[in-house]
Design an enzyme around this catalytic site. Structure first.
Site, PDB file in Angstrom:
ATOM      1  N   ALA A 158       0.841  -1.193   0.000  1.00 61.08           N
ATOM      2  CA  ALA A 158       0.000   0.000   0.000  1.00 61.08           C
ATOM      3  C   ALA A 158       0.873   1.238   0.000  1.00 61.08           C
ATOM      4  CB  ALA A 158      -0.912  -0.004   1.222  1.00 61.08           C
ATOM      5  N   CYS A 159       0.318   2.353  -0.444  1.00 66.41           N
ATOM      6  CA  CYS A 159       1.080   3.596  -0.533  1.00 66.41           C
ATOM      7  C   CYS A 159       0.166   4.789  -0.267  1.00 66.41           C
ATOM      8  CB  CYS A 159       1.686   3.751  -1.931  1.00 66.41           C
ATOM      9  SG  CYS A 159       2.699   2.364  -2.476  1.00 66.41           S
ATOM     10  N   THR A 160       0.780   5.955  -0.109  1.00 69.78           N
ATOM     11  CA  THR A 160       0.049   7.218  -0.044  1.00 69.78           C
ATOM     12  C   THR A 160       0.716   8.189  -1.007  1.00 69.78           C
ATOM     13  OG1 THR A 160      -0.440   6.841   2.300  1.00 69.78           O
ATOM     14  CG2 THR A 160      -0.791   9.063   1.438  1.00 69.78           C
TER      15      THR A 160
END
EC number: 3.4.13.19
Length: 433
Positions: free
Chosen positions: A19-21
């Site tokens: 996951a990333c932002t």
């Protein structure tokens, strides 16, 4: 902030989902007229990253072959010089994540997103031979002459070969920023970031509006709307086509895992915004910030973990906190790509890289004009975050930054929370550098 030793325990217990932002800033929304794209690459705390410069290549033949599936694509006869941040186990040939090429084009790949079940039932991901995060930078960055061309080339590949997973990819140059999201196995939409705006994404498709007559600001697969109509993903009687409603996932998990990150950063730059973290909430796609955004503000955004609120899992020592923080222990690296159009490209294009959890790491600047990196940038073998590296591995930037993180944990942890094993391990790590 206190008790950093709890960071690792808390976050390692929150799962291993990739996951990333992501955060973008237009040049009229930034403090110094820069274009900015930034992302935390969240995966495994054990994954060493290699910062590499790929030299220009001539007279290439054959195909590029992906590392983690059977995707392939013809090699260009001439490939531009470009930079990348590879996983340690790819022979510096895949999972490039972010970089600039000699044309001044930069990219960040990818923001993991999840397309809707109905869309994927009609047009599934091509998992065995479609393009994925593994190959995107290695295929696009050696040839893209502009941000727009990079987005278009990726879209063409999705149409021809299919997408092997859901993703969002950012492209930047001295004139604009483009962002592409998958809709399904062969559908995609790319939008030009308004110059006076910023954009936040957190593991969910965020794009909504599409105007097929506005070629300056939109690109898409040719059957994007007609396919949605045919498959019952979009009913014109209900109003304007909405890419998110037609092609993106929005479920209970998004409310706690993704919404809070978007809400937090939007309220950081627009404090009076009237939105809440609630099922079905619609967050604005693009916003003009109240105060123009600096690189320092972007760093702070990527380091956010709801500090000062009841949702900070580190301060509360609560591994069951439902809101997923932006800054997590399993961040492999965090990058900020800045383009300053008024400066020569060699110093105007900068990559700021923080290895490991950004809250505990330091952003190191890499200027595009650098002819070579330090020896430690391209080192780092397999190993656990608690394993003492030896030999050349002990000199790699990733391990040095992890050691700094460990020492910061020690310095901010009351002695009563430490045992002799933890103390001994930290001392050994400090001696390794």
């Amino acid at each position: 902030m206190k008790k950093y030793l709890a960071f690792a325990v808390t976050l390692l217990g929150m799962g291993k989902v990739i996951a990333c932002t992501t955060l973008f800033v237009g040049n009229q929304a930034s403090a110094d007229g820069s274009f900015i794209i930034a992302r935390n690459e969240d995966g495994s705390a054990n994954n060493a990253k290699h910062k590499v410069i790929h030299p220009v290549a001539f007279h290439q033949q054959g195909e590029y072959k992906a590392h983690r599936n059977n995707f392939s694509w013809p090699l260009p006869e001439t490939a531009m010089r470009y930079t990348a941040i590879h996983d340690f186990d790819t022979n510096d040939n895949a999972m490039g994540e972010a970089g600039f090429n000699s044309a001044g084009v930069g990219m960040s790949a990818t923001e993991t997103i999840y397309n809707g079940r109905a869309a994927l039932a009609a047009d599934p991901y091509v998992t065995k031979t479609g393009i994925t995060e593994d190959a995107i930078e290695s295929v696009i960055l050696p040839v893209a002459q502009s941000a727009r061309q990079g987005a278009k080339l990726l879209g063409d590949i999705i149409e021809q070969k299919g997408a092997g997973e859901g993703f969002g990819v950012a492209f930047i140059d001295s004139k604009e920023i483009w962002y592409l999201e998958t809709g399904s196995g062969h559908q995609w939409l790319a939008v030009r970031l308004p110059a006076d705006s910023y954009f936040v994404s957190a593991n969910q498709g965020r794009l909504r509006h599409y105007d097929p007559n506005d070629n300056a600001n939109y690109m898409a697969s040719p059957t994007l709307v007609s396919f949605a109509k045919k498959q019952g993903l979009y009913d014109p009687a209900r109003g304007e086509f909405d890419f998110h409603q037609a092609y993106s996932q929005d479920n209970k998990n998004d409310t706690t895992y993704n919404y809070p990150r978007v809400w937090t950063l939007q309220h950081q730059f627009n404090p009076h915004l009237d939105t809440v973290v609630s099922p079905g909430e619609t967050f604005p796609v693009f916003l003009t910030p109240i105060t123009k955004i600096s690189v320092a503000a972007v760093k702070n955004a990527l380091r956010n973990h709801y500090q000062g609120t009841s949702h900070d899992p580190y301060a509360s020592h609560n591994p069951q906190e439902p809101w997923r923080p932006i800054s997590v222990f399993r961040t492999q690296e965090s990058h900020i790509l800045q383009v300053r159009p008024k400066l020569p490209q060699a110093i105007g294009n900068v990559e700021y890289i923080a290895y490991g959890m950004p809250s505990l790491s330091v952003y190191l600047p890499y200027y595009q004009g650098m002819r070579h990196y330090q020896p430690g940038d391209d080192k780092g073998p397999i190993g656990r975050a608690t394993t003492l590296p030896t030999g050349h591995s002990a000199r790699c930037k990733r391990w040095l930054c992890r050691t700094t993180m460990r020492l910061r944990q020690m310095c901010n942890t009351p002695a009563k929370h430490l045992n002799s094993k933890q103390l001994s391990s930290s001392i050994r790590w400090s001696r390794a550098i």
